[in-house]
Design a protein around this motif. Structure first.
Motif, mmCIF file in Angstrom:
data_model
loop_
_atom_site.group_PDB
_atom_site.id
_atom_site.type_symbol
_atom_site.label_atom_id
_atom_site.label_comp_id
_atom_site.label_asym_id
_atom_site.label_seq_id
_atom_site.Cartn_x
_atom_site.Cartn_y
_atom_site.Cartn_z
ATOM 1 N N ILE A 1 0.879 -1.173 0.000
ATOM 2 C CA ILE A 1 0.000 0.000 0.000
ATOM 3 C C ILE A 1 0.913 1.219 0.000
ATOM 4 N N VAL A 2 0.832 2.016 -1.029
ATOM 5 C CA VAL A 2 1.727 3.163 -1.196
ATOM 6 C C VAL A 2 0.894 4.442 -1.224
ATOM 7 N N ARG A 3 1.372 5.464 -0.556
ATOM 8 C CA ARG A 3 0.658 6.744 -0.494
ATOM 9 C C ARG A 3 1.441 7.816 -1.244
ATOM 10 N N SER A 4 0.719 8.787 -1.770
ATOM 11 C CA SER A 4 1.352 9.917 -2.447
ATOM 12 C C SER A 4 0.569 11.195 -2.143
ATOM 13 N N GLY A 5 1.247 12.326 -2.281
ATOM 14 C CA GLY A 5 0.562 13.610 -2.113
ATOM 15 C C GLY A 5 0.992 14.404 -0.910
ATOM 16 N N ALA A 6 1.916 13.853 -0.084
ATOM 17 C CA ALA A 6 2.377 14.575 1.106
ATOM 18 C C ALA A 6 3.888 14.469 1.208
ATOM 19 N N VAL A 7 4.548 15.606 1.376
ATOM 20 C CA VAL A 7 6.009 15.632 1.510
ATOM 21 C C VAL A 7 6.388 16.639 2.593
ATOM 22 N N TRP A 8 7.597 16.492 3.104
ATOM 23 C CA TRP A 8 8.107 17.476 4.045
ATOM 24 C C TRP A 8 8.541 18.733 3.297
ATOM 25 N N ASP A 9 8.152 19.883 3.835
ATOM 26 C CA ASP A 9 8.533 21.180 3.280
ATOM 27 C C ASP A 9 9.083 21.996 4.438
ATOM 28 N N GLY A 10 10.389 21.866 4.659
ATOM 29 C CA GLY A 10 10.971 22.476 5.856
ATOM 30 C C GLY A 10 10.564 21.677 7.081
ATOM 31 N N ASP A 11 9.908 22.349 8.017
ATOM 32 C CA ASP A 11 9.470 21.686 9.250
ATOM 33 C C ASP A 11 8.001 21.291 9.224
ATOM 34 N N SER A 12 7.345 21.456 8.083
ATOM 35 C CA SER A 12 5.923 21.147 8.003
ATOM 36 C C SER A 12 5.646 20.222 6.821
ATOM 37 N N VAL A 13 4.439 19.669 6.813
ATOM 38 C CA VAL A 13 4.028 18.766 5.734
ATOM 39 C C VAL A 13 3.261 19.561 4.683
ATOM 40 N N LYS A 14 3.628 19.368 3.438
ATOM 41 C CA LYS A 14 2.950 20.030 2.320
ATOM 42 C C LYS A 14 2.156 18.980 1.550
ATOM 43 N N HIS A 15 0.889 19.269 1.286
ATOM 44 C CA HIS A 15 0.050 18.378 0.506
ATOM 45 C C HIS A 15 -0.166 18.984 -0.879
ATOM 46 N N ARG A 16 -0.007 18.163 -1.900
ATOM 47 C CA ARG A 16 -0.314 18.609 -3.260
ATOM 48 C C ARG A 16 -0.743 17.401 -4.073
ATOM 49 N N PHE A 17 -1.839 17.565 -4.795
ATOM 50 C CA PHE A 17 -2.467 16.453 -5.481
ATOM 51 C C PHE A 17 -2.596 16.688 -6.987
ATOM 52 N N ASP A 18 -1.681 17.463 -7.529
ATOM 53 C CA ASP A 18 -1.656 17.620 -8.981
ATOM 54 C C ASP A 18 -0.999 16.380 -9.587
ATOM 55 N N PRO A 19 -1.385 15.989 -10.803
ATOM 56 C CA PRO A 19 -0.861 14.759 -11.407
ATOM 57 C C PRO A 19 0.661 14.682 -11.457
ATOM 58 N N GLU A 20 1.328 15.773 -11.779
ATOM 59 C CA GLU A 20 2.787 15.743 -11.897
ATOM 60 C C GLU A 20 3.432 15.374 -10.565
ATOM 61 N N SER A 21 2.979 16.002 -9.472
ATOM 62 C CA SER A 21 3.554 15.715 -8.154
ATOM 63 C C SER A 21 3.230 14.301 -7.710
ATOM 64 N N LEU A 22 2.000 13.867 -7.948
ATOM 65 C CA LEU A 22 1.604 12.523 -7.543
ATOM 66 C C LEU A 22 2.407 11.464 -8.291
ATOM 67 N N ARG A 23 2.617 11.655 -9.576
ATOM 68 C CA ARG A 23 3.406 10.690 -10.343
ATOM 69 C C ARG A 23 4.845 10.652 -9.828
ATOM 70 N N ARG A 24 5.400 11.802 -9.526
ATOM 71 C CA ARG A 24 6.766 11.850 -9.019
ATOM 72 C C ARG A 24 6.872 11.107 -7.680
ATOM 73 N N ASP A 25 5.890 11.309 -6.807
ATOM 74 C CA ASP A 25 5.885 10.600 -5.527
ATOM 75 C C ASP A 25 5.820 9.091 -5.736
ATOM 76 N N LEU A 26 4.892 8.664 -6.573
ATOM 77 C CA LEU A 26 4.692 7.232 -6.785
ATOM 78 C C LEU A 26 5.928 6.580 -7.391
ATOM 79 N N GLU A 27 6.477 7.193 -8.431
ATOM 80 C CA GLU A 27 7.650 6.595 -9.082
ATOM 81 C C GLU A 27 8.837 6.525 -8.133
ATOM 82 N N GLY A 28 8.985 7.520 -7.259
ATOM 83 C CA GLY A 28 10.055 7.482 -6.265
ATOM 84 C C GLY A 28 9.850 6.346 -5.281
#
Length: 322
Positions: free
Chosen positions: A80-107
């Motif tokens: 089970i793999v999740r995408s759409g949330a990354v660390w941005d400095g000291d906080s969590v940034k959520h982004r659900f645009d296709p480009e970001s989601l694909r980058r998360d998943l492929e990583g």
């Protein structure tokens, strides 16, 4: 370990899955050797379903899981793999645009050493974050989120998709767009959301991944109202001392569930989750090998809990103010 279908899909999951957020240090620092051994112990116990996110440990846990499964046949584990949330400095940034989601998943797939995820989840979008724009805000040439999700299925990068969320509205939104996997907090003391959604989930043919089955450790039944948490343990900010005292009192009213082959409160809590017909896997956030060892014994056999105990539960919770 019994297995369950994920809704009406062909995917089979282990009744107990390993949630890996706790391995990232959410409950305080954990040595890498212990975390790796916990993953390996889970697999040895027949826990083949593993819940992951690049957010947890900034991808490091995915690498550990990749190492643990590389000698196994790919069909022997469900990722089970999740995408759409990354660390941005000291906080969590959520982004659900296709480009970001694909980058998360492929990583994630690269770190896991695999070419696909069995289940792919949008990671904790805020309330209304998954609603599509309409009217003047819509762009005809813009690939919408749900077309993109289906494209990942068509490409073979994922088998099914869904969402991990605490918002009922988000669940209803993704179900209307074809989601087949819903990850929700669900336990004895937090059950209303899932129970409200059961009919809709069944109608949509979607399965539930139940997270927080032990309510961040509370339902293991080992705490007193004076339990203290370390500075780097997220539970320190979750409950005030007064709130914790109330929860412990509620918890003590549930101890009648412990008898015969239900050897402890944690086992009762897991079996309560497995009672639901729409739950496909109960995700245990084990941090140490001992917490996932004998997972098969914790799950037990249907009907999981005696009918008389289940029937009494509603009255007990009501009297306890839960």
């Amino acid at each position: 370990m019994h297995r369950r279908k994920l809704g009406h899909t062909d995917i089979q999951l282990s009744e107990i899955g390993l949630g890996t957020w706790g391995l990232s240090g959410a409950y305080g620092h954990l040595e890498e050797k212990i975390a790796r051994t916990t993953i390996e112990t889970a697999l040895e116990e027949g826990v083949t379903t593993i819940d992951l996110s690049p957010l947890w440990g900034e991808g490091e846990i995915e690498e550990w899981v990749g190492d643990a499964i590389k000698e196994r046949k790919r069909e022997e584990v469900e990722l089970i793999v999740r995408s759409g949330a990354v660390w941005d400095g000291d906080s969590v940034k959520h982004r659900f645009d296709p480009e970001s989601l694909r980058r998360d998943l492929e990583g994630s797939l690269e770190r896991l050493g695999t070419d696909h995820a069995d289940v792919w989840l949008l990671h904790e979008p805020g309330a209304g974050a998954l609603d599509l724009p309409d009217g003047d805000d819509a762009k005809e040439d813009e690939e919408d989120l749900y077309t993109f999700c289906q494209s990942l299925v068509d490409e073979g990068l994922i088998k099914v998709w869904g969402v991990s969320t605490s918002h009922v509205g988000n669940v209803r939104t993704v179900l209307s767009h074809g989601a087949k996997a819903i990850c929700l907090p669900y336990n004895i003391l937090h059950s209303d959301d899932l129970q409200d959604l059961e009919a809709e989930l069944a109608l949509a043919g979607a399965g539930v991944l139940a997270r927080s089955p032990l309510f961040h450790g509370l339902l293991a039944g080992r705490w007193t109202q004076y339990r203290q948490f370390a500075d780097d343990d997220h539970r320190r900010a979750r409950w005030t001392q007064q709130a914790l005292a109330i929860r412990v009192r509620q918890l003590n009213q549930l101890r009648y569930l412990v008898h015969d082959d239900v050897s402890n409160l944690a086992t009762a809590a897991v079996r309560y989750v497995l009672l639901s017909s729409v739950v496909s896997s109960c995700l245990l956030g084990a941090r140490r090998p001992i917490q996932i060892r004998n997972a098969t014994g914790m799950a037990g056999e249907p009907p999981y809990l005696p009918d008389d105990d289940v029937e009494r539960l509603g009255h007990v919770l009501s009297d306890a103010g839960a």
